[in-house]
Design an enzyme around this catalytic site. Structure first.
Site, PDB file in Angstrom:
ATOM      1  N   LYS A 194       0.819  -1.214   0.000  1.00  0.00           N
ATOM      2  CA  LYS A 194       0.000   0.000   0.000  1.00  0.00           C
ATOM      3  C   LYS A 194       0.854   1.265   0.000  1.00  0.00           C
ATOM      4  O   LYS A 194       0.611   2.188  -0.768  1.00  0.00           O
ATOM      5  CB  LYS A 194      -0.890   0.028   1.247  1.00  0.00           C
ATOM      6  N   ARG A 269     -11.363   1.662   9.211  1.00  0.00           N
ATOM      7  CA  ARG A 269     -11.181   0.266   9.597  1.00  0.00           C
ATOM      8  C   ARG A 269     -12.493  -0.388  10.019  1.00  0.00           C
ATOM      9  O   ARG A 269     -12.542  -1.601  10.214  1.00  0.00           O
ATOM     10  CB  ARG A 269     -10.203   0.167  10.774  1.00  0.00           C
ATOM     11  N   ARG A 308      11.282  -8.175   4.760  1.00  0.00           N
ATOM     12  CA  ARG A 308      11.254  -6.804   5.269  1.00  0.00           C
ATOM     13  C   ARG A 308      11.732  -6.766   6.716  1.00  0.00           C
ATOM     14  O   ARG A 308      12.460  -5.869   7.120  1.00  0.00           O
ATOM     15  CB  ARG A 308       9.823  -6.262   5.145  1.00  0.00           C
ATOM     16  N   ARG A 314      11.755  -4.795  12.381  1.00  0.00           N
ATOM     17  CA  ARG A 314      10.436  -4.765  13.044  1.00  0.00           C
ATOM     18  C   ARG A 314      10.102  -6.156  13.552  1.00  0.00           C
ATOM     19  O   ARG A 314       9.990  -7.106  12.774  1.00  0.00           O
ATOM     20  CB  ARG A 314       9.353  -4.318  12.045  1.00  0.00           C
ATOM     21  N   ARG A 326      -2.189 -11.019  12.274  1.00  0.00           N
ATOM     22  CA  ARG A 326      -2.544  -9.727  11.668  1.00  0.00           C
ATOM     23  C   ARG A 326      -3.418  -9.938  10.429  1.00  0.00           C
ATOM     24  O   ARG A 326      -4.334  -9.142  10.167  1.00  0.00           O
ATOM     25  CB  ARG A 326      -1.276  -8.935  11.305  1.00  0.00           C
TER      26      ARG A 326
END
Ligand code: IMP
Ligand code: MG
Length: 376
Positions: A194, A269, A308, A314, A326
């Site tokens: 995104k 959301r 990533r 992260r 998630r």
């Protein structure tokens, strides 16, 4: 006839010269039918009415005289409310039938000034003929005797009418083009791309990217009123109420009044948030034009995220289980939202697997199929 640019604004074709011609002819005949046997003094109001005056006179079948008065009240695309007389009448209109020729009656301020000018002159009668009239803008009670065409309350140029001096030479009438806005909502699971795609789309279509996460971080870091408020909830372990979030988004939208549209990312959301977003946009004459979901297979996304995670460090990108959770959350929360937008015919899904350019092309195809778009 196509789109015309004058100074900083765009205008679209509105009334053809044939239609104007027919209207002027009808106007001239109506006036003549009332005044047969008299020699009226036509008084055209400069500058705007010069073109009408020339055409009107050619179509007037009886004896007549013409003179001019120059008044000015417009600056840009709005009436200033102050009417100034720049050139006055030389003829003595005493005892005569005076027919004022106006290009357009808008607020009616100019008409008031015209009546004031003739009030002490002992004319036999004063009549007003206007080619165009905007009833929704008219604020006066004065009678208008002859009206060529009624128009909506929108700014026009051409056939003598100008925008800051330009456009008077156009033989047709053009209407100010409202800016085409494209407002997009981007959906996609973590890793779907995104952020990357939003960066390309915002360049390509002059949009402003509003990422809710960034907006939150910005407001909290800069200790804005809304940021401080949001922080009290976050520190208390509570969800930030929709109202606070939507107020932050509203502030972002207001900061970017000149934008060609927005890409909303991370919001809405929930259906309640989608409704709040609709309300925010509708209040400014906008709407969500499309919501686009970037689709990708879970296994592909997991690979991407793990890659990533190695680079970014992260922690939530390094654990397969956390990633799956998630995804679960995304599926649960987004499903009703997709239905909300599907019901409105605004939901699109795009294959998110491929090179960045390929995916941008797919997204562009959706965007350019929307009726509102003009790419720069
Ligand atoms: P009013 O005094 O507000 O009725 O405005 C009359 C004058 O404003 C006209 O004679 C025009 O010169 C100008 N005007 C009003 N509307 C427009 C428009 O849409 N385009 C260009 N000029 C306009
Ligand atoms: Mg005028």
């Amino acid at each position: 006839m196509g789109i015309v640019k004058l100074h900083d604004k765009f205008f679209k074709p509105f009334i053809s010269s044939e239609e104007i011609d027919g209207t002027v002819e009808r106007l001239a005949k109506e006036v003549y039918a009332d005044l047969e046997g008299e020699v009226p003094l036509f008084v055209a109001i400069l500058n705007g009415a010069f073109m009408l005056a020339a055409d009107f006179l050619k179509k007037y079948p009886g004896d007549c005289e013409i003179s001019f008065v120059k008044l000015a009240s417009y600056s840009g695309t709005a009436s200033t409310g102050q009417v100034e007389q720049l050139v006055g009448l030389n003829e003595n209109p005493e005892g005569r039938t005076v027919v004022v020729l106006e290009d357009i009656v808008d607020t009616g301020n100019t008409l008031v000034e015209i009546h004031r000018i003739f009030s002490g002159m002992n004319v036999k009668s004063l009549k007003i003929a206007t080619l165009f009239y905007k009833p929704e803008a008219y604020k006066q009670q004065l009678n208008i005797d002859y009206i060529g065409m009624e128009l909506p309350h929108k700014f026009i140029v051409g056939y003598g009418l100008d925008y800051d001096g330009l456009g008077r030479n156009l033989p047709e009438i053009y209407q100010l083009k409202e800016k085409d806005m494209i407002n997009l909502v981007l959906f996609g699971k973590p890793g779907a791309g995104k952020g990357t795609q939003a960066a390309y789309l915002k360049e390509k279509y002059s949009l402003v990217h509003i990422s809710t996460g960034e907006v939150f971080r910005y407001n909290i870091k800069n200790e804005t009123e809304l940021g401080k408020l949001a922080k009290t909830y976050i520190d208390g372990g509570e969800l930030v109420p929709d109202e606070v979030t939507i107020n932050m988004l509203q502030a972002e939208v207001e900061k970017n009044e000149d934008a060609h549209g927005f890409i909303f990312d991370g919001f809405p959301r929930t259906t309640a948030q989608a409704e709040a977003l609709d309300e925010l946009l509708h209040g400014r004459g906008m709407e969500v034009n499309a919501t686009i979901a970037l689709e990708a297979d879970d296994e592909v996304l997991i690979e991407r995220l793990l890659e990533r995670g190695k680079v970014s460090g992260r922690s939530d990108d390094q654990d397969k289980e956390k990633i799956r959770n998630r995804f679960e959350e995304y599926n649960e929360k987004t499903a009703p939202l997709m239905n909300y937008y599907k019901d409105q015919g605004k939901f699109y899904s795009v294959d998110g697997i491929g090179s960045i350019e390929e995916i941008t092309t797919r997204l562009s195809r959706v965007i350019e199929s929307l009726e509102v778009v003009s790419s720069k």
